[in-house]
Design an enzyme around this catalytic site. Structure first.
Site, PDB file in Angstrom:
ATOM      1  CE  LYS A   1      -7.622   0.158   0.846  1.00 28.47           C
ATOM      2  NZ  LYS A   1      -8.678  -0.653   1.493  1.00 28.47           N
TER       3      LYS A   1
ATOM      4  CB  ALA B   1       2.917   8.733  13.932  1.00 33.83           C
TER       5      ALA B   1
ATOM      6  CB  ALA C   1       0.471   5.452  13.327  1.00 35.46           C
TER       7      ALA C   1
ATOM      8  CG  MET D   1      -7.843   5.849   8.848  1.00 36.43           C
ATOM      9  SD  MET D   1      -8.383   4.258   8.171  1.00 36.43           S
ATOM     10  CE  MET D   1      -8.657   3.311   9.689  1.00 36.43           C
TER      11      MET D   1
ATOM     12  CG  ASP E   1      -0.327   0.090   2.526  1.00 36.85           C
ATOM     13  OD1 ASP E   1       0.759   0.683   2.630  1.00 36.85           O
ATOM     14  OD2 ASP E   1      -0.915  -0.420   3.501  1.00 36.85           O
TER      15      ASP E   1
ATOM     16  N   GLY F   1       1.239  -0.678   5.742  1.00 34.34           N
ATOM     17  CA  GLY F   1       1.761   0.286   6.699  1.00 34.34           C
ATOM     18  C   GLY F   1       1.227   0.005   8.089  1.00 34.34           C
ATOM     19  N   GLY F   2       2.068   0.229   9.107  1.00 33.87           N
ATOM     20  CA  GLY F   2       1.645  -0.036  10.478  1.00 33.87           C
ATOM     21  C   GLY F   2       1.526  -1.514  10.754  1.00 33.87           C
ATOM     22  CG  ASP F   3      -0.373  -4.929  13.551  1.00 36.36           C
ATOM     23  OD1 ASP F   3       0.600  -5.635  13.849  1.00 36.36           O
ATOM     24  OD2 ASP F   3      -1.546  -5.346  13.528  1.00 36.36           O
TER      25      ASP F   3
END
Length: 486
Positions: A55, A197, A117, A168, A33, A86-88
């Site tokens: 996205k 972050a 984040a 979000m 992503d 990204g992130g988890d």
């Protein structure tokens, strides 16, 4: 076949888990992503196939159903499939939906977590829990599939003690804040936002619940951001973020030096990008092999020539001549092969090597150069001026190399324009011009030596910042001076 749902973490690739790095190294397909650091794809093999599915709000590269179908199709084939998020993957990353789709299609899956984040806020001084201030952390999302605001949900969260961390939620936060206040929170409740972050360009907004709502309404807080509500946001935590904080820097050097340089700059607070726009292509070294036993001096103009020397010699005992290295890096590469440089240039430049050879070469010496096809002639001419018999072997050339996810680099630079581009050689400056065109207005060029600096002037028509010495700490000092970060 197994599909691996992998968390890329947020920000620098240095925060990637070892398990994630290992699975990327043997991936045959990577579905990624837009929030990942694009350098992560350089951990994959040259044969890996990449599938961008990034996205944006109201601008989807591929719908979630389409992503599920792609993973299912790839997972039913051969090879190792990585879904890099990204992130988890399972913390508002829709990893559960993808896992269910895989299960329903009888495809095995595994998960590798990543730094999310909300937890990366501590890197800028916004840790979500603190003894005496927050006994709990509640994590929620501001978006639902229908993007409808559930006032009762937010009112209930207002009664929860501790810290509220929202993903979000920027676009809907004015409405969320109103619902939180209806649930009992004061408009003066402490609140904060961290944008990007985990990245060097992270920005922190601190204030109150009502103030954050107004900042979001005015567009002063933008996605991707984590919004925090709670007393911990008032803690005066100010971690050192480094003298290059927030600078966006592209590092054009061959691999692996490009990667190593980018990660080094990130330890000083920058966001750095590895751009190995050229790769090494070996040439015929049969002439070098025949000349090697007769040479009085063997000159290496780069660490890249050391493995070629070993291969050409076949037996290191065939090396009769003394070894001259362009600098400490090349001398260290020789040491790792069990060889000791008899003479090492300082500074580590073509000019330094020319000066060294003028001092150690005598008339009649046979001097054999193992070098880049487009290497500088300064050292060659210096040896000839001493009356030496010079033989040159162009052992390798640098040719254009593909960089995975080039579109993602451009997207990051569109959001956060580059402040500087480091050019490791004249050839790399040419490769950048051919690939990306002229430097954007305001972007500084940093040259790895005087010859490179001259090429930058010719190619881009601007004055570069030329490093005093070819070392990473000199690069940091050059950038600090260029951006007045003393």
């Amino acid at each position: 076949m197994t599909v691996h749902l992998v968390g890329a973490g947020c920000g620098t690739p240095a925060l990637l888990t070892l398990a994630a790095k290992e699975i990327l190294s043997r991936a045959d397909h990577v579905v990624y992503d837009r929030l990942i650091h694009p350098d992560l794809l350089q951990l994959c093999s040259a044969s890996c196939r990449f599938h961008p599915v990034g996205k944006r709000r109201d601008d989807h590269f591929l719908s979630q159903e389409g992503i599920n179908g792609l993973l299912l199709s790839l997972g039913q084939g051969e090879g190792t499939v990585v879904r890099l998020k990204g992130g988890d993957p399972f913390l508002f990353g829709r990893g559960g939906e993808e896992a269910l789709a895989l299960q329903e299609g009888a495809v095995f899956w595994q998960a590798i977590p990543g730094l999310s984040a909300a937890l990366a806020g501590g890197m800028v001084g916004l840790g979500p829990t603190q003894r005496g201030l927050a006994r709990s952390l509640t994590v929620a999302t501001g978006q639902t599939e229908e993007e409808a605001l559930d006032g009762a949900f937010w009112s209930a969260l207002a009664a929860s003690p501790g810290t509220l961390a929202l993903y979000m939620a920027v676009s809907l936060f004015p409405d969320i804040a109103r619902s939180l206040q209806e649930g009992g929170l004061s408009p003066q409740t402490a609140a904060a936002a961290v944008t990007w972050a985990g990245w060097g360009r992270a920005k922190v907004w601190r204030g109150t619940l009502s103030g954050l709502a107004e900042a979001a309404r005015r567009g002063e807080v933008r996605s991707p951001s984590i919004l925090y509500v709670g007393a911990v946001t008032e803690l005066p935590l100010r971690p050192s973020r480094g003298p290059l904080q927030g600078l966006q820097i592209a590092c054009c050097r061959p691999a692996p030096q490009s990667w190593e340089t980018a990660r080094f700059l990130e330890t000083f607070g920058a966001d750095a990008y590895s751009l190995p726009l050229l790769r090494q292509e070996g040439l015929d070294v049969s002439v070098f092999r025949r000349s090697l036993p007769r040479a009085d001096w063997i000159v290496l103009t780069s660490p890249r020539g050391v493995p070629l020397l070993k291969d050409a010699a076949e037996d290191l005992r065939r090396i009769r001549g003394r070894l001259a290295a362009i600098g400490k890096g090349t001398a260290e590469a020789l040491r790792r092969q069990g060889l000791v440089a008899d003479a090492v240039a300082a500074p580590e430049t073509s000019q330094g090597l020319a000066r060294l050879l003028s001092e150690v070469v005598v008339e009649g010496d046979r001097v054999l150069f193992l070098r880049n096809e487009r290497g500088s002639d300064l050292a060659v001419e210096a040896a000839r001026s001493q009356g030496a018999v010079v033989e040159e072997c162009a052992a390798y050339r640098m040719v254009p190399a593909a960089v995975p996810a080039e579109e993602l680099y451009r997207e990051h630079w569109s959001d956060s324009p580059l402040d500087a581009v480091l050019f490791g050689s004249a050839a790399l400056a040419e490769a950048w011009r051919d690939r990306f065109g002229p430097l954007a207005e305001g972007c500084r060029a940093v040259a790895w030596g005087r010859n490179c600096g001259e090429a930058v002037r010719d190619l881009f028509g601007l004055e570069p910042c030329v490093m005093e010495t070819p070392h990473l700490h000199s690069l940091v000092e050059t950038l600090r001076g260029a951006f007045d970060r003393g």
